[in-house]
Design a protein around this motif. Structure first.
Motif, PDB file in Angstrom:
ATOM      1  N   SER A  75       0.833  -1.191   0.000  1.00 42.51           N
ATOM      2  CA  SER A  75       0.000   0.000   0.000  1.00 42.51           C
ATOM      3  C   SER A  75       0.873   1.248   0.000  1.00 42.51           C
ATOM      4  O   SER A  75       1.942   1.289   0.584  1.00 42.51           O
ATOM      5  N   LYS A  76       0.381   2.250  -0.685  1.00 45.31           N
ATOM      6  CA  LYS A  76       1.123   3.502  -0.783  1.00 45.31           C
ATOM      7  C   LYS A  76       0.184   4.669  -0.559  1.00 45.31           C
ATOM      8  O   LYS A  76      -1.027   4.563  -0.720  1.00 45.31           O
ATOM      9  N   GLN A  77       0.743   5.812  -0.202  1.00 46.18           N
ATOM     10  CA  GLN A  77      -0.054   7.010  -0.056  1.00 46.18           C
ATOM     11  C   GLN A  77      -0.568   7.449  -1.420  1.00 46.18           C
ATOM     12  O   GLN A  77       0.137   7.366  -2.421  1.00 46.18           O
ATOM     13  N   VAL A  78      -1.793   7.924  -1.453  1.00 44.70           N
ATOM     14  CA  VAL A  78      -2.410   8.405  -2.682  1.00 44.70           C
ATOM     15  C   VAL A  78      -2.535   9.913  -2.599  1.00 44.70           C
ATOM     16  O   VAL A  78      -3.047  10.461  -1.615  1.00 44.70           O
ATOM     17  N   TYR A  79      -2.093  10.592  -3.634  1.00 46.20           N
ATOM     18  CA  TYR A  79      -2.161  12.049  -3.668  1.00 46.20           C
ATOM     19  C   TYR A  79      -3.624  12.505  -3.695  1.00 46.20           C
ATOM     20  O   TYR A  79      -4.446  11.953  -4.413  1.00 46.20           O
ATOM     21  N   SER A  80      -3.947  13.514  -2.905  1.00 47.05           N
ATOM     22  CA  SER A  80      -5.296  14.100  -2.837  1.00 47.05           C
ATOM     23  C   SER A  80      -6.359  13.039  -2.568  1.00 47.05           C
ATOM     24  O   SER A  80      -7.440  13.049  -3.176  1.00 47.05           O
ATOM     25  N   LEU A  81      -6.071  12.130  -1.650  1.00 50.70           N
ATOM     26  CA  LEU A  81      -7.001  11.031  -1.384  1.00 50.70           C
ATOM     27  C   LEU A  81      -8.384  11.515  -0.935  1.00 50.70           C
ATOM     28  O   LEU A  81      -9.395  11.011  -1.436  1.00 50.70           O
ATOM     29  N   GLU A  92     -10.001  14.200  -1.698  1.00 50.71           N
ATOM     30  CA  GLU A  92     -10.686  14.745  -2.876  1.00 50.71           C
ATOM     31  C   GLU A  92     -11.127  13.612  -3.814  1.00 50.71           C
ATOM     32  O   GLU A  92     -12.228  13.631  -4.374  1.00 50.71           O
ATOM     33  N   LYS A  93     -10.264  12.608  -3.970  1.00 52.35           N
ATOM     34  CA  LYS A  93     -10.601  11.497  -4.854  1.00 52.35           C
ATOM     35  C   LYS A  93     -11.739  10.656  -4.285  1.00 52.35           C
ATOM     36  O   LYS A  93     -12.553  10.104  -5.040  1.00 52.35           O
ATOM     37  N   LYS A  94     -11.826  10.570  -2.980  1.00 55.08           N
ATOM     38  CA  LYS A  94     -12.949   9.856  -2.359  1.00 55.08           C
ATOM     39  C   LYS A  94     -14.271  10.584  -2.620  1.00 55.08           C
ATOM     40  O   LYS A  94     -15.306   9.949  -2.861  1.00 55.08           O
ATOM     41  N   ILE A  95     -14.237  11.914  -2.560  1.00 51.49           N
ATOM     42  CA  ILE A  95     -15.439  12.700  -2.859  1.00 51.49           C
ATOM     43  C   ILE A  95     -15.889  12.460  -4.292  1.00 51.49           C
ATOM     44  O   ILE A  95     -17.073  12.243  -4.572  1.00 51.49           O
ATOM     45  N   ILE A  96     -14.941  12.493  -5.219  1.00 55.02           N
ATOM     46  CA  ILE A  96     -15.246  12.267  -6.633  1.00 55.02           C
ATOM     47  C   ILE A  96     -15.837  10.875  -6.832  1.00 55.02           C
ATOM     48  O   ILE A  96     -16.847  10.698  -7.525  1.00 55.02           O
ATOM     49  N   ALA A  97     -15.210   9.883  -6.218  1.00 52.17           N
ATOM     50  CA  ALA A  97     -15.683   8.501  -6.351  1.00 52.17           C
ATOM     51  C   ALA A  97     -17.103   8.354  -5.823  1.00 52.17           C
ATOM     52  O   ALA A  97     -17.952   7.699  -6.442  1.00 52.17           O
ATOM     53  N   ARG A 150      -9.749   3.456  -8.524  1.00 51.97           N
ATOM     54  CA  ARG A 150      -9.594   2.419  -7.490  1.00 51.97           C
ATOM     55  C   ARG A 150     -10.441   2.763  -6.267  1.00 51.97           C
ATOM     56  O   ARG A 150     -11.041   1.873  -5.646  1.00 51.97           O
ATOM     57  N   GLU A 151     -10.491   4.049  -5.917  1.00 59.47           N
ATOM     58  CA  GLU A 151     -11.350   4.455  -4.807  1.00 59.47           C
ATOM     59  C   GLU A 151     -12.807   4.182  -5.133  1.00 59.47           C
ATOM     60  O   GLU A 151     -13.569   3.712  -4.282  1.00 59.47           O
ATOM     61  N   LEU A 152     -13.204   4.463  -6.375  1.00 60.42           N
ATOM     62  CA  LEU A 152     -14.584   4.222  -6.787  1.00 60.42           C
ATOM     63  C   LEU A 152     -14.933   2.739  -6.667  1.00 60.42           C
ATOM     64  O   LEU A 152     -15.984   2.378  -6.117  1.00 60.42           O
ATOM     65  N   VAL A 153     -14.060   1.884  -7.178  1.00 58.68           N
ATOM     66  CA  VAL A 153     -14.325   0.440  -7.129  1.00 58.68           C
ATOM     67  C   VAL A 153     -14.442  -0.036  -5.688  1.00 58.68           C
ATOM     68  O   VAL A 153     -15.320  -0.840  -5.353  1.00 58.68           O
ATOM     69  N   LEU A 170     -13.669  12.079 -14.692  1.00 66.04           N
ATOM     70  CA  LEU A 170     -13.382  12.218 -13.269  1.00 66.04           C
ATOM     71  C   LEU A 170     -12.012  12.869 -13.118  1.00 66.04           C
ATOM     72  O   LEU A 170     -11.016  12.356 -13.636  1.00 66.04           O
ATOM     73  N   ALA A 171     -11.954  14.005 -12.403  1.00 64.12           N
ATOM     74  CA  ALA A 171     -10.689  14.733 -12.296  1.00 64.12           C
ATOM     75  C   ALA A 171     -10.661  15.586 -11.042  1.00 64.12           C
ATOM     76  O   ALA A 171     -11.626  16.313 -10.758  1.00 64.12           O
ATOM     77  N   ILE A 172      -9.555  15.518 -10.302  1.00 63.90           N
ATOM     78  CA  ILE A 172      -9.384  16.471  -9.210  1.00 63.90           C
ATOM     79  C   ILE A 172      -9.253  17.867  -9.821  1.00 63.90           C
ATOM     80  O   ILE A 172      -8.812  18.025 -10.962  1.00 63.90           O
ATOM     81  N   SER A 173      -9.630  18.887  -9.057  1.00 59.56           N
ATOM     82  CA  SER A 173      -9.710  20.237  -9.613  1.00 59.56           C
ATOM     83  C   SER A 173      -8.358  20.784 -10.060  1.00 59.56           C
ATOM     84  O   SER A 173      -8.304  21.687 -10.903  1.00 59.56           O
ATOM     85  N   GLU A 174      -7.262  20.241  -9.534  1.00 58.69           N
ATOM     86  CA  GLU A 174      -5.941  20.687  -9.969  1.00 58.69           C
ATOM     87  C   GLU A 174      -5.683  20.356 -11.438  1.00 58.69           C
ATOM     88  O   GLU A 174      -4.784  20.935 -12.063  1.00 58.69           O
ATOM     89  N   LYS A 175      -6.447  19.432 -11.988  1.00 51.54           N
ATOM     90  CA  LYS A 175      -6.276  19.068 -13.394  1.00 51.54           C
ATOM     91  C   LYS A 175      -7.064  19.974 -14.334  1.00 51.54           C
ATOM     92  O   LYS A 175      -6.881  19.907 -15.548  1.00 51.54           O
ATOM     93  N   LEU A 176      -7.953  20.791 -13.774  1.00 52.79           N
ATOM     94  CA  LEU A 176      -8.710  21.720 -14.594  1.00 52.79           C
ATOM     95  C   LEU A 176      -7.775  22.754 -15.222  1.00 52.79           C
ATOM     96  O   LEU A 176      -6.839  23.233 -14.585  1.00 52.79           O
ATOM     97  N   ASN A 177      -8.059  23.073 -16.483  1.00 48.33           N
ATOM     98  CA  ASN A 177      -7.303  24.107 -17.200  1.00 48.33           C
ATOM     99  C   ASN A 177      -5.824  23.754 -17.350  1.00 48.33           C
ATOM    100  O   ASN A 177      -4.962  24.625 -17.320  1.00 48.33           O
TER     101      ASN A 177
END
Length: 248
Positions: A67-73, A75-80, A102-105, A203-210
């Motif tokens: 297991s490893k740390q996930v960046y912006s976990l 935020e990704k849980k909210i999206i999932a 993976r969080e969604l699944v 599906l995208a964290i907001s840092e990926k916008l623009n």
């Protein structure tokens, strides 16, 4: 720019986009290839990324048993959590890879009875743990950097599917250039996923916008729904809503 600043920038970019190319970093940082190579080597030795030919990968994106740390976990849980509401019993869903997926699944309700089609090895393995979901893995040549099947056979088989939903992990998304990515083989598979589905969800964290990468996956008129961790009324999302995307 000092070495610490360069390396902090590299880590930021790799956390957001999962992969960086050495050639792009040379331009962005205005330094030589040797400088970028040394920075990537040092960061790899410190365990902060995985150095590959031509660039580097995020450690959390590259699946292992450990297991490893996930960046912006968070935020990704909210999206999932938002995306799960779109998946209904009886649906045929094509799903790409990435840590958000993976969080969604992992959040799928145990009683959900749906069929998932994927070319991504980690996602297929995670779906096998679900008690009721049916899993179809479209295999062919495996692209090691993305841990997914690619190639003409995969694209052809996706063309024979009529899916209800495409859940698309997104590297970069921009108002003018749409969804973009780095590797042609990955893009060809994602194009086929979009083409075979009645509805496409980005599906995208907001840092990926623009933000943009080198190659276009699709224009925004091919995307039906955009899901970020932000509230749908957030001003950052207003321009995307004006283009006709449903915002969750």
């Amino acid at each position: 720019m000092l070495k610490k600043e360069r390396q902090a920038y590299i880590i930021q970019q790799i956390n957001i986009h999962n992969k960086v190319l050495s050639s792009d970093l040379c331009v962005q940082l205005d330094v030589s290839e040797d400088t970028v190579r040394r920075d990537l080597q040092e960061l790899a030795e410190e365990g902060k990324l995985i150095k590959v030919h031509g660039g580097a990968l995020a450690k959390s994106f590259h699946f292992t048993i450990e297991s490893k740390q996930v960046y912006s976990l968070p935020e990704k849980k909210i999206i999932a959590h938002k995306a799960i509401d779109l998946i209904k019993d009886g649906m045929l869903v094509v799903i790409s890879g990435g840590t958000t997926m993976r969080e969604l699944v992992n959040m799928l309700p145990p009683d959900l009875n749906a069929t998932f089609v994927t070319t991504n090895v980690p996602i297929a393995l995670e779906l096998l743990e679900h008690p009721n979901a049916e899993v179809i893995f479209l295999g062919n040549k495996l692209l090691k950097s993305a841990q997914m099947a690619v190639g003409a056979e995969v694209v052809q088989r996706l063309g024979q599917i009529k899916a209800d939903l495409c859940l698309l992990g997104t590297n970069s998304i921009d108002l003018n250039f749409g969804i973009t990515d780095l590797e042609w083989e990955i893009i060809e598979v994602k194009k086929a996923m979009i083409a075979c589905a009645q509805k496409t969800v980005s599906l995208a964290i907001s840092e990926k916008l623009n933000t943009t990468q080198r190659l276009q996956v699709c224009a925004l008129d091919q995307v039906d729904v955009l899901i970020t961790e932000l509230a749908p009324t957030n001003e950052k999302l207003t321009p995307y809503a004006k283009l006709g995307l449903s915002i969750l």
